[in-house]
Design an enzyme around this catalytic site. Sequence first.
Site, short mmCIF file in Angstrom:
data_model
loop_
_atom_site.label_atom_id
_atom_site.label_comp_id
_atom_site.label_asym_id
_atom_site.label_seq_id
_atom_site.Cartn_x
_atom_site.Cartn_y
_atom_site.Cartn_z
N HIS A 126 0.76 -1.24 0.24
CA HIS A 126 0.00 -0.13 -0.14
C HIS A 126 0.88 1.14 -0.07
CE1 HIS A 126 0.34 0.07 4.42
NE2 HIS A 126 0.24 -1.44 4.41
N LEU A 138 -0.12 7.34 -3.82
CA LEU A 138 0.41 8.12 -4.67
C LEU A 138 -0.13 9.63 -4.81
CD1 LEU A 138 0.89 5.39 -7.45
CD2 LEU A 138 2.63 6.44 -6.16
N ARG A 139 -1.30 9.73 -4.30
CA ARG A 139 -1.76 11.09 -3.94
C ARG A 139 -2.49 11.77 -5.15
NH1 ARG A 139 -2.85 11.46 0.64
NH2 ARG A 139 -2.64 13.67 0.93
N ASN A 176 0.44 7.46 11.43
CA ASN A 176 -0.81 6.61 11.97
C ASN A 176 -0.70 5.20 11.54
OD1 ASN A 176 -3.37 6.07 13.17
ND2 ASN A 176 -4.60 7.23 11.60
N ASP A 189 4.34 2.10 3.77
CA ASP A 189 3.03 2.97 4.04
C ASP A 189 3.34 4.47 3.64
OD1 ASP A 189 0.42 3.14 5.07
OD2 ASP A 189 1.32 4.16 7.01
#
Lengths: 322, 437
Positions: free
Chosen positions: B71, B74-75, B289, B316
């Site tokens: 995971h 890539l935004r 987080n 992450d």
Amino acid sequence: MLLTEIPVSGPWGERHLLGLEHLTADQLNTVLDLARHFDEITLGGSQRLDVLKGLVVANLFFENSTRTRTSFSLAARRLGADTVDFTASTSSLSKGETFIDTAQTIEAMGVDLVVCRHRTPGAPHLLSRNLKAGVLNAGDGTHEHPTQGLLDIYTIMKHRGRIAGLTVALVGDIRHSRVARSNIHGLKALGAEVIVCGPATLIPSDIVRLGVEVAYNLDDILPRVDCVNLLRVQFERQRGAFFPSIAEYAHLFGMNGDRIRRARENLLVLAPGPINRGVELTPEVADGPHSLILNQVTNGLLIRMACLTLLAQERRNIQEAC
Amino acid sequence: MSSLLISGGRVIDPANGLDAVADILIVDGKIAAVTPVGTGNSAHRSSEPTRDSGYIDATGLIVCPGFIDTHVSLREPGFEEDECTATGTAAALAGGFTTIAAQSDTHPVVDDRAAAEFIRLQAERAKNCRVYPLGAVTKESRGEELAEIGQLVQGGAVGFSDAKRAVANSEVMRRALEYTRMFNRPILHFAMVPELSDGGVMHEGFEATRLGFRGIPAAAQDIMTGRDIALAELTGGRIHLMCVTTVDSVERIRRARARNICVTADVTPHHLLLTDSVMGSFETMYKCNPPLRSQEHLNALIAGLQDGTLSAISSDHQPLALEKKQVDLDTAPFGICGIETLLPVCIRALIEPGHLTWPQLIARLTTGPAEILGLRHGTLSLGQPADVTLIDPLKTWRIRASEFYSRSRNTPFDGQDFTGKVVTTIVDGEVRFIIDR
């Protein structure tokens, strides 16, 4: 009187005052001694000095406060400094200016000392790394409020002559209290026993690792304490309900006449204010002979004068060394 | 015919149980031969060199299958100030990754087929590493209604995830596990009880108490992990738990796997190296987080990696524009830009103290994640697409965020010296990343 003529009794050496956690007993005593000196030469803070003449103290408050800001302003002016108030609303921050930008802007105006209050722990610490000016933490979220801790300690000391060996109970919302943390660090360093007392939801269990005793029953501990510091219930910092009702809180943890009569005769009652009358304490206690609430306000002025002076001296030492 | 010979490296291929000095011959983008040196029939001698054949001297290097990340954020679209597909995949190559699964937390969320196909299209245009989209579990990742999972599968989604938003409603999660089962795709879940974690900044423990921050208790992850395992058992669906950080979660996953429940889990490099003791710096680069936990939790994560309870390490990767982190800790968003620094951080956390062997570490970066995502990649088996990563295990270097391929700089490791660096990354037999040795 010049800044260099102010007598300093012991070690200081701090560019910033960010908290009491990392200060030694000697450093704490330096502040307390200087506050006492100001008490004497200004007749309780009522006379002006000019030791900070030509210096600029900026109050940078990112969180609302009237009392602390006023106390700092007054302390700075009593020492002859110029003060500027800068109240940053959160809305201007959301426009993209970080609080560090704000502080740097203020510093560019030639500020020598910055008094900072912020809703987030560590904000003054981050500022101090980005500024040449000395930074005084006037409360960072639920972390520390060093001048409040110092003024509480000064008040106790003034009435008892010492801190070592005394037992002080901090009562109420420990979890959300910066005053509690600063009191714990300062009182422990000076040799007091500290008990934290309040609803279990408002006392984080790890707090015992700071060397304090945890109590949930105020009546049990009252007979053996020299001082109670009644922390304000921080309704605005709590997420959801931490106790069933204000009535129940007042019933279990409120300081009232009955409890005063069961306590030691010379019990000192402190409250950092603003107080919620009828919650943490009844008017009978607030206005009664045990209460030092107004002394705290006066002493706060002296403590802040002492802290500003020490940081100004340190700043001068650094500038001269350059 | 094009060919490439990677000669004399220490070849570690966990899928085939190989750890030996060997030559690897790549022909037309596929693994053509892996020949241990000293067996008398070295690969380059058995093959005909051609005009455009290449040669890499891998002496002193580790040669292994390209890494796979389960995971990566890539935004793009929506948060191009942080990252885009081209920069994120370039960063992946620099980190030794040849395959990544792209998180669904774009804007709009990848909750329909067109969005998934856009991710693939941008990846093809970038021509860096392989990118497989993750589809959202629920529409807009709101945790209420199932996204169009079947159509997302047709759009190329290899798994389903609402990224950092937990599917808090157990009934919705149950249906999601049942529904994805018919496509044999995993749900990658961020197991966290929102009511216990909302507003939290760091691990709930002594450090949070001392510093006055609202904590995120370990129990917030443990409770949801337990629920997810129960639902996986109930439904027979495949659950993958992202970013495990606690003693109890590791133990629950260990027990569930022993009972053959379809649950897998990953861990990040930063949770393996750092603890909440760093939070006293008030540095926002440490805010992530789940939060950095205490040493006891870190130890449990290492034990979980050792016995395979945690079968993958994921960066992450959460790139964030610098100005978002230049604020106070309460305001700063969570996340660490981690894909380029994963390997050196893992070496420091796992190899240097002797917690994992190199083959074990590489397995957690190749076969482990491949199995989670149901991909054939992550091996050097004959005939496989030649995705290969070359590592200089002894190279000492300084991490400089300003030199990241990523568009973002939010790393807590900036300016620190580490040992071990990815020197070459090969996708489909093509050298896509190389640094001078």
